[in-house]
Design a protein around this motif. Structure first.
Motif, PDB file in Angstrom:
ATOM      1  N   ALA A   1       0.683  -1.127  -0.124  1.00 32.96           N
ATOM      2  CA  ALA A   1      -0.182  -0.094  -0.072  1.00 32.96           C
ATOM      3  C   ALA A   1       0.911   1.231   0.082  1.00 32.96           C
ATOM      4  CB  ALA A   1      -0.975   0.153   1.210  1.00 32.96           C
ATOM      5  N   VAL A   2       1.837   1.178   0.777  1.00 32.11           N
ATOM      6  CA  VAL A   2       2.857   2.493   0.843  1.00 32.11           C
ATOM      7  C   VAL A   2       3.279   2.428  -0.629  1.00 32.11           C
ATOM      8  CG1 VAL A   2       5.224   2.968   1.599  1.00 32.11           C
ATOM      9  CG2 VAL A   2       3.591   2.282   3.248  1.00 32.11           C
ATOM     10  N   GLY A   3       3.770   1.333  -1.211  1.00 31.56           N
ATOM     11  CA  GLY A   3       4.311   1.382  -2.551  1.00 31.56           C
ATOM     12  C   GLY A   3       3.432   2.074  -3.784  1.00 31.56           C
ATOM     13  N   TRP A   4       2.168   1.646  -3.418  1.00 31.36           N
ATOM     14  CA  TRP A   4       1.157   2.289  -4.446  1.00 31.36           C
ATOM     15  C   TRP A   4       1.134   3.717  -4.089  1.00 31.36           C
ATOM     16  CZ3 TRP A   4      -3.345   4.881  -5.124  1.00 31.36           C
ATOM     17  CH2 TRP A   4      -4.308   4.588  -6.335  1.00 31.36           C
ATOM     18  N   VAL A   5       0.906   4.354  -2.829  1.00 30.30           N
ATOM     19  CA  VAL A   5       0.775   5.801  -2.947  1.00 30.30           C
ATOM     20  C   VAL A   5       2.173   6.369  -3.388  1.00 30.30           C
ATOM     21  CG1 VAL A   5       0.892   7.552  -1.021  1.00 30.30           C
ATOM     22  CG2 VAL A   5      -0.660   5.756  -0.873  1.00 30.30           C
ATOM     23  N   SER A   6       3.297   5.661  -3.158  1.00 27.94           N
ATOM     24  CA  SER A   6       4.569   6.275  -3.583  1.00 27.94           C
ATOM     25  C   SER A   6       4.758   6.283  -5.024  1.00 27.94           C
ATOM     26  CB  SER A   6       5.604   5.535  -3.099  1.00 27.94           C
ATOM     27  OG  SER A   6       5.760   5.520  -1.766  1.00 27.94           O
ATOM     28  N   THR A   7       4.107   5.371  -5.858  1.00 25.56           N
ATOM     29  CA  THR A   7       4.204   5.393  -7.312  1.00 25.56           C
ATOM     30  C   THR A   7       3.335   6.569  -7.664  1.00 25.56           C
ATOM     31  OG1 THR A   7       4.563   2.951  -7.115  1.00 25.56           O
ATOM     32  CG2 THR A   7       3.815   4.131  -9.313  1.00 25.56           C
ATOM     33  N   VAL A   8       2.222   6.893  -7.115  1.00 27.04           N
ATOM     34  CA  VAL A   8       1.186   8.046  -7.417  1.00 27.04           C
ATOM     35  C   VAL A   8       2.196   9.406  -7.250  1.00 27.04           C
ATOM     36  CG1 VAL A   8      -0.820   9.191  -6.904  1.00 27.04           C
ATOM     37  CG2 VAL A   8      -0.875   6.765  -7.118  1.00 27.04           C
ATOM     38  N   LEU A   9       2.806   9.455  -6.116  1.00 29.06           N
ATOM     39  CA  LEU A   9       3.600  10.706  -5.657  1.00 29.06           C
ATOM     40  C   LEU A   9       4.724  10.893  -7.002  1.00 29.06           C
ATOM     41  CD1 LEU A   9       3.875  10.411  -2.037  1.00 29.06           C
ATOM     42  CD2 LEU A   9       2.417  11.934  -3.295  1.00 29.06           C
ATOM     43  N   SER A  10       5.356   9.713  -7.545  1.00 30.89           N
ATOM     44  CA  SER A  10       6.280   9.625  -8.244  1.00 30.89           C
ATOM     45  C   SER A  10       5.903  10.681  -9.601  1.00 30.89           C
ATOM     46  CB  SER A  10       6.713   8.574  -8.779  1.00 30.89           C
ATOM     47  OG  SER A  10       5.834   7.834  -9.758  1.00 30.89           O
ATOM     48  N   TRP A  11       4.661  10.668  -9.889  1.00 32.08           N
ATOM     49  CA  TRP A  11       4.183  11.376 -11.134  1.00 32.08           C
ATOM     50  C   TRP A  11       4.464  12.898 -11.003  1.00 32.08           C
ATOM     51  CZ3 TRP A  11      -1.302   8.882 -11.335  1.00 32.08           C
ATOM     52  CH2 TRP A  11      -1.162   7.577 -11.584  1.00 32.08           C
ATOM     53  N   VAL A  12       4.341  13.502  -9.852  1.00 31.73           N
ATOM     54  CA  VAL A  12       4.669  14.845  -9.401  1.00 31.73           C
ATOM     55  C   VAL A  12       6.049  14.929  -9.541  1.00 31.73           C
ATOM     56  CG1 VAL A  12       4.374  16.615  -7.441  1.00 31.73           C
ATOM     57  CG2 VAL A  12       2.569  14.834  -8.024  1.00 31.73           C
ATOM     58  N   ALA A  13       6.897  13.965  -8.790  1.00 29.92           N
ATOM     59  CA  ALA A  13       8.233  14.190  -8.863  1.00 29.92           C
ATOM     60  C   ALA A  13       8.821  14.135 -10.126  1.00 29.92           C
ATOM     61  CB  ALA A  13       8.971  13.106  -7.959  1.00 29.92           C
ATOM     62  N   ILE A  14       8.403  13.262 -11.141  1.00 31.67           N
ATOM     63  CA  ILE A  14       8.929  13.154 -12.433  1.00 31.67           C
ATOM     64  C   ILE A  14       8.618  14.372 -13.260  1.00 31.67           C
ATOM     65  CG2 ILE A  14       8.566  11.961 -14.658  1.00 31.67           C
ATOM     66  CD1 ILE A  14       8.025   9.387 -13.135  1.00 31.67           C
ATOM     67  N   ALA A  15       7.643  14.950 -13.024  1.00 29.04           N
ATOM     68  CA  ALA A  15       7.081  16.276 -13.901  1.00 29.04           C
ATOM     69  C   ALA A  15       8.062  17.662 -13.310  1.00 29.04           C
ATOM     70  CB  ALA A  15       5.744  16.496 -13.487  1.00 29.04           C
ATOM     71  N   LYS A  16       8.568  17.367 -11.971  1.00 37.99           N
ATOM     72  CA  LYS A  16       9.188  18.530 -11.484  1.00 37.99           C
ATOM     73  C   LYS A  16      10.553  18.353 -11.389  1.00 37.99           C
ATOM     74  CE  LYS A  16       9.436  21.292  -7.079  1.00 37.99           C
ATOM     75  NZ  LYS A  16       8.863  22.475  -7.815  1.00 37.99           N
ATOM     76  N   PHE A  17      11.127  17.289 -11.340  1.00 35.89           N
ATOM     77  CA  PHE A  17      12.663  17.000 -11.009  1.00 35.89           C
ATOM     78  C   PHE A  17      13.155  16.323 -12.001  1.00 35.89           C
ATOM     79  CE2 PHE A  17      11.104  17.089  -6.955  1.00 35.89           C
ATOM     80  CZ  PHE A  17      11.407  18.436  -6.245  1.00 35.89           C
ATOM     81  N   GLY A  18      12.382  15.761 -12.917  1.00 31.76           N
ATOM     82  CA  GLY A  18      13.034  15.060 -14.249  1.00 31.76           C
ATOM     83  C   GLY A  18      13.344  13.428 -14.016  1.00 31.76           C
TER      84      GLY A  18
END
Length: 533
Positions: free
Chosen positions: A350-367
């Motif tokens: 479940a932690v992994g699932w939430v983290s993957t969703v957060l990765s979309w923001v990180a990818i857009a912001k930090f590359g």
């Protein structure tokens, strides 16, 4: 050299000169499409390309099946009903022996090696759409073998044969996502594939947590039957799915490619420009001799791109992700009781699932590059901490240490799923040449699976009580491998954020240094002359 500055006035190149120079590289319509791609924001792209998002997510559903099966099997190794029907008595408890755990777990990684490579051919012959439909139909057929078996030998055959088909989805999904999505959310949609992996693992752990208290064969037969849900959904939607426009262009079916682009975007988009850019990229790759075969993945124009693709994907295994499949068993062996082990494995994912969703923001912001390297650094530290905790005095009688190791592994999984987990899919889709993208992804998947086979063999022997019984000391093993991967990633992984496929082709052709990718300019005008920057 440009003209010197006079009296504080900066001499600028006339705008038309810059346009002419850029057109020499891209072509007029292709340049306009490239400029539109760069100008498009994420939310504008979502508004203009909702169908592309939807169909990309649809083709990624196969990855849920790929992740569900091995996670299900790894969790079943700690389930009493499964242990009793398929295992043997060891010190008063039923267990599945390490050799059988290894053999049963081989279906998925062997399937990825063989299936990922073989699926490259029908994907080029018949397209992404019909290949996906055929593979899903075969998956539905082989679930029968898993569902009805009461023999560990028959189950092994079902896992091996079914694994061949499941292995195809890790090639089909990223290929399709990278070929239908605009640059503005290409990273998010290819990273979404990692979310599908985590979703499959989470669903499998949740199902097992719910059936683990059943005392008969339905404890494992019901979870196997759950796998039929996805083929039903996918096959119902397949008649409406658009084909990849990139594949249609390479077949010379330009009118169909434009129709496919129109189906993937809103009516306000002029897809003639997009089509021109894609045709221009295809021509450029022909001039670069990128080729179309598996051998071409290793020619001088593609080798660096193939190496990066293999490296970012194989690092997932070297860093310890295959422990996820054994999470419930691992938690049990380091000291948690059976019920708590299953609950922790669900929380873990479940932690992994939430983290993957957060990765979309990180990818857009930090590359890509920064997220990958920082994430891998943190993961390395966490793995080493898990190993050191296992050396604590009187370990077996100190539950607080077991809980700390579990929490650290959960944090490790969260970091994985916000960094190298999703970013690996983004990178190998973006660095591969379009003409050999299917083949490059297949090679990377096969290479990762080969490493996965080694880990599938090794992990049961590392952690099982009747073998090495390392418990948390596996942290030293994966932490050490992660250090080596971190050194490689720092020197080899480029930043690909905000680049069209044509721009990336030119940058690789020019052998741009890894750390220069982020700020590299394709064309720069100085004193009326075009040069590389």
């Amino acid at each position: 050299m440009g003209k010197p500055e006079e009296a504080g006035v900066v001499q600028e190149s006339p705008p038309d000169e810059a346009d002419i120079a850029a057109k020499e590289v891209f072509g007029e319509d292709a340049l306009r499409a490239t400029e539109r791609e760069h100008a498009l924001t994420f939310f504008q792209a979502v508004k203009l390309y909702p169908a592309a998002m939807g169909w990309s997510a649809f083709f990624s559903l196969g990855v849920i099946m790929t992740a569900f099966d091995p996670q299900l099997l790894g969790s079943l190794f700690a389930e009493h009903a499964f242990q009793k029907d398929f295992g043997y008595l060891f010190e008063g408890e039923y267990i599945i022996s390490a050799p059988w755990q290894t053999a049963l777990s081989m279906g998925n990684p062997i399937g990825q090696v063989v299936g990922a490579v073989l699926v490259g051919y029908p994907m080029e012959w018949w397209g992404r759409r019909w290949t996906f439909a055929g593979c899903v139909t075969l998956t539905a057929s082989f679930i029968f073998m898993q569902f009805f078996t009461r023999s560990i030998v028959v189950l092994l055959v079902g896992e091996l044969i079914g694994g061949l088909i499941l292995g195809t989805y890790t090639t089909i999904a990223p290929t399709y996502a990278s070929e239908v999505c605009p640059m503005a959310f290409r990273g998010q949609l290819t990273a979404y594939i990692n979310l599908c992996f985590v979703t499959g693992q989470l669903l499998a752990s949740g199902v097992i947590a719910g059936t683990s208290k059943i005392d008969n064969h339905w404890a494992y037969s019901a979870p196997f039957a759950m796998q039929w849900l996805w083929p039903i959904i996918i096959l119902a939607g397949m008649p409406f799915a658009p084909e990849s426009p990139w594949w249609l262009i390479r077949q010379g079916r330009l009118e169909e490619a434009e129709k496919s682009l129109n189906r993937l975007s809103s009516p306000t988009i002029d897809n003639k420009l997009t089509l021109a850019m894609m045709i221009e990229t295809d021509k450029l790759e022909q001039e670069m001799e990128t080729g179309t075969t598996y051998l071409d993945c290793f020619n001088k124009s593609n080798w660096r791109r193939t190496e990066i693709s293999i490296g970012v994907y194989a690092t997932q295994v070297f860093s310890g992700i295959y422990l996820v499949g054994f999470a419930a068993l691992f938690f049990n062996l380091i000291g948690l009781d059976n019920d708590k082990s299953f609950d922790m494995s669900v929380g873990f994912l479940a932690v992994g699932w939430v983290s993957t969703v957060l990765s979309w923001v990180a990818i857009a912001k930090f590359g890509r590059r920064r997220i990958y390297n920082i994430g891998l650094t943190v993961m390395t530290i966490l793995m080493l901490l898990i190993g050191f905790l296992d050396l604590a005095p009187n370990y077996l009688n100190r539950k607080s240490i077991s809980w700390t190791q579990c929490i650290l592994l959960i944090i490790w999984n969260g970091v994985f799923d916000i960094s190298i987990g999703p970013v690996a899919y983004v990178l190998f889709c973006e660095v591969s040449a379009t003409k050999v993208r299917t083949k490059t992804i297949a090679v990377a998947t096969a290479a990762q699976a080969i490493v996965g086979i080694v880990m599938t063999v090794a992990i049961p022997y590392m952690i099982n009580p009747d073998q090495a019984n390392w418990r948390g000391k596996v942290g030293f093993f994966f932490g050490g491998l992660s250090v080596l991967c971190l050194i490689w990633s720092y020197f080899r992984i480029p930043e690909t954020k905000g680049r069209t496929y044509e721009e990336l082709d030119l940058m690789f052709e020019r052998k741009v240094k890894t750390r220069a990718f982020k700020n590299y300019k394709i064309v720069e005008i100085a004193g009326g002359n075009m040069h590389e920057a």
